[in-house]
Design a protein around this motif. Structure first.
Motif, PDB file in Angstrom:
ATOM      1  N   LEU A 448      52.986  42.609  32.601  1.00 43.51           N
ATOM      2  CA  LEU A 448      51.978  43.713  33.344  1.00 43.51           C
ATOM      3  C   LEU A 448      50.585  43.241  33.225  1.00 43.51           C
ATOM      4  CD1 LEU A 448      53.894  47.039  31.990  1.00 43.51           C
ATOM      5  CD2 LEU A 448      53.478  46.349  34.329  1.00 43.51           C
ATOM      6  N   ILE A 449      50.030  42.851  31.921  1.00 42.18           N
ATOM      7  CA  ILE A 449      48.619  42.703  31.758  1.00 42.18           C
ATOM      8  C   ILE A 449      48.324  41.242  32.480  1.00 42.18           C
ATOM      9  CG2 ILE A 449      48.914  41.455  29.573  1.00 42.18           C
ATOM     10  CD1 ILE A 449      46.206  43.664  30.887  1.00 42.18           C
ATOM     11  N   ASP A 450      49.324  40.218  32.652  1.00 40.87           N
ATOM     12  CA  ASP A 450      49.125  39.211  33.307  1.00 40.87           C
ATOM     13  C   ASP A 450      48.766  39.457  34.922  1.00 40.87           C
ATOM     14  OD1 ASP A 450      48.891  37.882  30.970  1.00 40.87           O
ATOM     15  OD2 ASP A 450      51.186  36.879  31.282  1.00 40.87           O
ATOM     16  N   THR A 451      49.852  40.548  35.417  1.00 43.02           N
ATOM     17  CA  THR A 451      49.754  40.697  36.628  1.00 43.02           C
ATOM     18  C   THR A 451      48.356  41.333  37.050  1.00 43.02           C
ATOM     19  OG1 THR A 451      52.253  40.543  37.142  1.00 43.02           O
ATOM     20  CG2 THR A 451      51.132  41.623  38.802  1.00 43.02           C
ATOM     21  N   ILE A 452      48.076  42.276  36.201  1.00 42.93           N
ATOM     22  CA  ILE A 452      46.932  43.026  36.506  1.00 42.93           C
ATOM     23  C   ILE A 452      45.633  42.252  36.414  1.00 42.93           C
ATOM     24  CG2 ILE A 452      45.241  44.664  35.469  1.00 42.93           C
ATOM     25  CD1 ILE A 452      47.920  46.225  34.391  1.00 42.93           C
ATOM     26  N   LEU A 453      45.736  41.343  35.703  1.00 47.06           N
ATOM     27  CA  LEU A 453      44.212  40.283  35.566  1.00 47.06           C
ATOM     28  C   LEU A 453      44.569  39.325  36.657  1.00 47.06           C
ATOM     29  CD1 LEU A 453      44.621  39.192  31.634  1.00 47.06           C
ATOM     30  CD2 LEU A 453      43.143  40.932  32.765  1.00 47.06           C
ATOM     31  N   PHE A 454      45.556  38.977  36.998  1.00 50.09           N
ATOM     32  CA  PHE A 454      45.573  38.186  38.456  1.00 50.09           C
ATOM     33  C   PHE A 454      45.253  38.939  39.668  1.00 50.09           C
ATOM     34  CE2 PHE A 454      47.695  36.412  42.399  1.00 50.09           C
ATOM     35  CZ  PHE A 454      47.685  34.909  41.929  1.00 50.09           C
ATOM     36  N   PHE A 455      45.538  40.335  39.765  1.00 52.23           N
ATOM     37  CA  PHE A 455      44.850  41.253  40.799  1.00 52.23           C
ATOM     38  C   PHE A 455      43.393  41.222  40.699  1.00 52.23           C
ATOM     39  CE2 PHE A 455      49.238  43.529  41.365  1.00 52.23           C
ATOM     40  CZ  PHE A 455      49.666  42.336  42.183  1.00 52.23           C
ATOM     41  N   LEU A 456      43.344  41.562  39.313  1.00 52.68           N
ATOM     42  CA  LEU A 456      41.640  41.709  39.378  1.00 52.68           C
ATOM     43  C   LEU A 456      40.704  40.442  39.430  1.00 52.68           C
ATOM     44  CD1 LEU A 456      39.285  43.258  37.468  1.00 52.68           C
ATOM     45  CD2 LEU A 456      39.973  41.814  35.569  1.00 52.68           C
ATOM     46  N   ARG A 457      41.252  39.207  39.166  1.00 55.85           N
ATOM     47  CA  ARG A 457      40.670  37.979  39.428  1.00 55.85           C
ATOM     48  C   ARG A 457      40.400  38.072  41.107  1.00 55.85           C
ATOM     49  NH1 ARG A 457      38.792  33.558  37.815  1.00 55.85           N
ATOM     50  NH2 ARG A 457      39.099  31.563  38.930  1.00 55.85           N
ATOM     51  N   ARG A 458      41.231  38.627  41.897  1.00 55.08           N
ATOM     52  CA  ARG A 458      41.159  38.482  43.345  1.00 55.08           C
ATOM     53  C   ARG A 458      40.530  39.925  44.026  1.00 55.08           C
ATOM     54  NH1 ARG A 458      44.198  35.017  41.414  1.00 55.08           N
ATOM     55  NH2 ARG A 458      44.681  32.959  42.297  1.00 55.08           N
ATOM     56  N   THR A 459      39.979  40.670  43.068  1.00 55.03           N
ATOM     57  CA  THR A 459      39.622  42.051  43.507  1.00 55.03           C
ATOM     58  C   THR A 459      37.962  41.952  43.826  1.00 55.03           C
ATOM     59  OG1 THR A 459      41.031  43.325  42.199  1.00 55.03           O
ATOM     60  CG2 THR A 459      39.118  44.517  43.150  1.00 55.03           C
ATOM     61  N   PRO A 460      37.814  42.010  45.573  1.00 53.52           N
ATOM     62  CA  PRO A 460      36.522  41.816  45.862  1.00 53.52           C
ATOM     63  C   PRO A 460      35.414  42.920  45.835  1.00 53.52           C
ATOM     64  CG  PRO A 460      37.779  42.144  47.835  1.00 53.52           C
ATOM     65  CD  PRO A 460      38.674  42.330  46.584  1.00 53.52           C
ATOM     66  N   ILE A 461      36.062  44.349  45.452  1.00 49.07           N
ATOM     67  CA  ILE A 461      35.349  45.359  45.181  1.00 49.07           C
ATOM     68  C   ILE A 461      34.669  45.541  43.832  1.00 49.07           C
ATOM     69  CG2 ILE A 461      35.306  47.860  45.630  1.00 49.07           C
ATOM     70  CD1 ILE A 461      37.414  47.515  47.546  1.00 49.07           C
ATOM     71  N   PRO A 462      33.299  45.493  43.796  1.00 48.90           N
ATOM     72  CA  PRO A 462      32.891  45.745  42.354  1.00 48.90           C
ATOM     73  C   PRO A 462      33.291  46.832  41.508  1.00 48.90           C
ATOM     74  CG  PRO A 462      31.075  45.028  43.623  1.00 48.90           C
ATOM     75  CD  PRO A 462      32.356  45.192  44.543  1.00 48.90           C
ATOM     76  N   GLU A 463      33.345  48.065  42.312  1.00 43.53           N
ATOM     77  CA  GLU A 463      33.832  49.281  41.708  1.00 43.53           C
ATOM     78  C   GLU A 463      35.121  49.260  41.158  1.00 43.53           C
ATOM     79  OE1 GLU A 463      32.476  49.096  44.582  1.00 43.53           O
ATOM     80  OE2 GLU A 463      30.462  49.827  44.297  1.00 43.53           O
ATOM     81  N   HIS A 464      36.151  48.562  41.803  1.00 39.64           N
ATOM     82  CA  HIS A 464      37.476  48.521  41.224  1.00 39.64           C
ATOM     83  C   HIS A 464      37.587  47.534  40.099  1.00 39.64           C
ATOM     84  CE1 HIS A 464      39.200  49.688  45.509  1.00 39.64           C
ATOM     85  NE2 HIS A 464      38.694  50.688  44.881  1.00 39.64           N
ATOM     86  N   ARG A 465      36.999  46.343  40.098  1.00 38.99           N
ATOM     87  CA  ARG A 465      36.860  45.513  39.034  1.00 38.99           C
ATOM     88  C   ARG A 465      36.337  46.118  37.684  1.00 38.99           C
ATOM     89  NH1 ARG A 465      34.300  41.710  42.636  1.00 38.99           N
ATOM     90  NH2 ARG A 465      32.217  41.961  41.293  1.00 38.99           N
ATOM     91  N   MET A 466      35.149  46.861  37.923  1.00 43.05           N
ATOM     92  CA  MET A 466      34.584  47.573  36.746  1.00 43.05           C
ATOM     93  C   MET A 466      35.545  48.492  36.030  1.00 43.05           C
ATOM     94  SD  MET A 466      32.039  45.645  36.317  1.00 43.05           S
ATOM     95  CE  MET A 466      31.835  46.495  34.810  1.00 43.05           C
ATOM     96  N   LYS A 467      36.117  49.214  36.936  1.00 44.09           N
ATOM     97  CA  LYS A 467      37.218  50.343  36.636  1.00 44.09           C
ATOM     98  C   LYS A 467      38.314  49.864  35.778  1.00 44.09           C
ATOM     99  CE  LYS A 467      38.922  54.379  36.531  1.00 44.09           C
ATOM    100  NZ  LYS A 467      38.338  55.584  35.546  1.00 44.09           N
TER     101      LYS A 467
END
Length: 762
Positions: A448-467
């Protein structure tokens, strides 16, 4: 198994091991052991005979040809005589087939071929069936020679036998030798033989269709470039794939031509399910067989639809397991692929999803190469995939098959390149974060955390990354639950592997070090194991502030109250600095990718907001304890509130003063010519939410969990009085706060300033 049989099994295995391991020379084995093996072939107990026959067959490839010709072949030929019992003749068939693989063609023709042809005429159907399965070995060793004159006619005769078992054996042998005999023999002998056996299943006894369905794909691929009757074999297959189904389920699988309809259906329901399952397994091969014949391919599409909707879950599982092969052949532009893919993905049976999930990444990637599931083309197609995937996730996440769920999580990472960032964050990232709290299975949490981090690495929206970053820090790094905190430290390895060093320093370096004063020794141990990588971060590029923080951590670990931690830190070997640092490979590429997402455009302001905002000093002193200054902020549970007054900018303001449980410790530090004693403020969770013990046992140095430690007992009055005296020196030491804590204390409450000052005094 009787005692006698068990002893025979043991002895036979030992004899074979003596030959395989070359314990004694072959001549001695032939002299001492081989006669014993041959002797037991005439034993009265059939089970004993079967065991020693197996031993002899496995020993034949290990013996020289002259030994086989002198000692083994005569016995096999003698036991194949019509006057011998049936079971002896059946055993001799297996021995003759193994001998044929060791003989040279001339010797084989002379010694063994006449015996094999004689057994083909045996009066027992079991013997005929046994020798039929061995004929393929003889034909392969002769490389097709003598097929037209002797072996071919014998195989055709066996294929016309009245017994189904013999016909089945003839069909299997004919399929196995398609690539051995010459093309003319295939066209004139084997293909007509195969057609006759198939027609027999449609006109006389459909029970033979099950073994035919199991080898149908192999048969079609063997005659793919030879026959010009592809449509005939396809029509037979369409009928086989729908055997046992009611008319309402057959849809487009009903053949109008009576030649392709089963005349006397007598197959049991269970056998019919196995027949359709075999057809589903062979469907990819049939599609390949029809390459270039669009009419035949179009005729197979209803079969695909029918098998994907079959009432048996095992049939659906089989077709789902080969779905990627079918999609590769048909091409993702075929509408039937998209429809049946969504259909299988929405299936309620876990075993069906078990066949499809390992192919999700490849299938979705294949489909995105065209208009299907391409967000730039048509949003409605995306809307079909998303609900199906969410339903599938809900099913497998609640199942007991944790490996399947881990596979699913690894396969859906491709969604980061397909779904809109808003949809990815709302539908998947937030969902997976909540799933971590719903399971205790370690492999699932790691996936789960590996997939979440994978999505985080490709999230272009700063607010989503910070959340997401804030959630990881608050829910795991600063959690009151031991399991969440230890999970965070284990996840740091994934963080270091997926993100650049600058990213980890920016968000996770200081919060990780703040765990140094955790009450559970396991947490401090896990942090100690991270030190080599954290040290590498501080050295590349060199950062004095990070080095000071690490030095403060090492000082505390060297004097840790847990004897094992102190022993490892104080030993000559210590923590290996040569730990695997492959996670830092490609750091520049990671940094550039993060820069493209705008991660470092406002590095200083973001760092101040996210790191300092979490009350972490930006430039801590090497002499200050990181957690002593901030631990009350990380896991503080207020118990009472009082009011106090403080002067800021010439004005007097009312602020809340929190009174926390604390454990007094004496830590003497000389600072500005004075010696201070301090009590480390550590708050604890309530007993109802305390973490369970991480280790159990009666060892004196066992690691204790939060609920095993009462940090509020044995409070020393003298130490508390010393703390009050130290706090009165606040104004005298105000210049110390500026030098040790970085930014001034302006903007903080009086209580927060007091805790930070106590940490600095240490």
């Amino acid at each position: 198994m009787h005692q006698r049989e068990r002893s025979d099994v043991t002895v036979s295995r030992c004899v074979l091991a003596v030959l395989k391991e070359k314990v004694i020379p072959v001549p001695q084995f032939v002299e001492n052991f081989l006669p014993t093996v041959i002797k037991y072939l005439d034993h009265d107990d059939e089970a004993v005979v079967a065991m020693w026959s197996t031993t002899l067959i496995e020993a034949i490839p290990l013996l020289p040809v002259d030994v086989l010709q002198e000692h083994v072949a005569p016995v096999a030929i003698q036991r194949s005589q019509p006057t011998r019992p049936v079971n002896q003749r059946i055993n001799s068939c297996s021995v003759l087939g193994e001998l044929a693989l060791q003989y040279e063609p001339p010797l084989l023709k002379k010694d063994l071929l006449p015996v094999c042809l004689s057994l083909c005429q045996d009066e027992s159907l079991e013997v005929r069936s046994a020798i039929c399965t061995q004929l393929e070995k003889v034909i392969k060793q002769l490389k097709g020679d003598s097929f037209k004159t002797t072996l071919g006619p014998s195989l055709v005769e066996l294929g016309s036998d009245e017994a189904i078992r013999v016909k089945e054996a003839a069909f299997v042998s004919a399929v196995n030798i398609l690539g051995v005999v010459e093309t003319d023999d295939v066209v004139t002998t084997l293909i007509p033989l195969l057609k006759r056996i198939i027609q027999y299943g449609f006109t006389s006894d459909d029970n033979i269709l099950l073994p035919i369905a199991s080898r149908y794909g192999e048969m079609c691929l063997g005659i793919k470039d030879i026959t010009d009757e592809k449509q005939t074999f396809v029509k037979y297959f369409i009928s086989i794939a729908s055997v046992g189904l009611p008319q309402s389920w057959k849809k487009g699988c009903v053949m109008s031509d009576s030649d392709y309809q089963i005349k006397f259906p007598s197959m049991l329901a269970d056998q019919a399910v196995l027949c359709r399952q075999a057809a589903a397994a062979n469907l990819p091969a049939i599609f390949s067989f029809c390459e270039g014949d669009n009419e035949s391919i179009n005729g197979l599409l209803p079969v695909l639809d029918s098998l994907c909707s079959d009432p048996s879950a095992m049939v659906r599982k089989t077709i789902s397991a080969g779905f990627s092969q079918i999609a590769t052949f048909l091409g993702s532009n075929n509408p039937s692929i998209r429809i049946n893919f969504i259909k299988i993905l929405n299936d309620d049976a876990e075993e069906v999803l078990d066949g499809l999930i390992p192919q999700l990444n490849m299938l979705i990637s294949m489909l995105t190469q065209n208009e299907f599931f391409n967000p730039k083309m048509e949003i409605s197609l995306i809307s079909e995939l998303n609900p199906a995937l969410l339903k599938c996730e809900g099913l497998v996440s609640t199942s007991h098959n944790w490996r399947l769920y881990c596979t699913f999580l690894s396969q859906i990472r491709i969604l980061a390149d397909i779904l809109a960032p808003e949809a990815l964050h709302a539908d998947y990232t937030r969902l997976l974060l909540s799933r971590i709290h719903q399971t205790r299975t370690v492999p699932i949490r790691s996936a789960l955390i590996d997939t979440i981090l994978f999505f985080l690495r490709r999230t272009p929206i700063p607010e989503h990354r910070m959340k997401v970053i804030e959630t990881i820090i608050q829910d795991f790094c600063r959690s009151t639950n031991f399991y969440n905190r230890i999970f965070y430290l284990r996840s740091c390895h994934s963080l270091l592997s997926m993100f650049s060093m600058a990213f980890f320093k920016k968000y996770f370096f200081s919060p990780t070090l703040l765990m140094i004063d955790d009450a559970v020794p396991n947490i401090r141990w896990a942090l100690m194991m991270l030190l080599p990588k954290l040290n590498y971060l501080a050295e590349h590029p060199p950062d004095e502030d990070l080095k000071k923080q690490l030095e403060a951590v090492r000082i505390k670990l060297n004097s840790d109250k847990d004897r094992e931690i102190a022993r490892v830190m104080g030993s000559d070997v210590g923590i290996s600095q040569e730990e695997d640092l492959k996670c830092f490979e490609g750091d520049q590429e990671k940094f550039e990718e993060e820069t493209k997402l705008g991660e470092y455009e406002t590095l200083e302001s973001q760092s101040t907001k996210q790191v300092t905002g979490s009350r972490i000093p930006r430039s801590p002193s090497a002499n200050s304890s990181l957690v002593s200054a901030n631990k009350a902020v990380l896991r503080r549970k207020p118990s009472e509130h009082a009011s106090s007054k403080t002067m800021e900018d010439g004005s007097q303001k009312e602020v809340a003063k929190e009174k926390n449980n604390s454990v007094p410790t004496e830590n003497v530090n000389k600072l500005a010519g004075k010696t201070f004693k301090r009590a480390i403020p550590i708050s604890r969770t309530s007993k109802s939410r305390s973490a369970p013990s991480s280790r159990q046992g009666s060892f004196k140095d066992k690691r204790m969990s939060l609920d095993e430690i009462d940090m509020n007992k044995n409070i020393e009055t003298s130490a508390s009085m010393d703390l009050l005296k130290n706090l009165r020196s606040y104004l005298v030491l105000s210049h110390v706060s500026t030098s040790l804590l970085g930014p001034p204390l302006a903007g903080r409450s009086q209580t927060q300033a007091n805790y930070l000052l106590v940490g600095a005094v240490r």
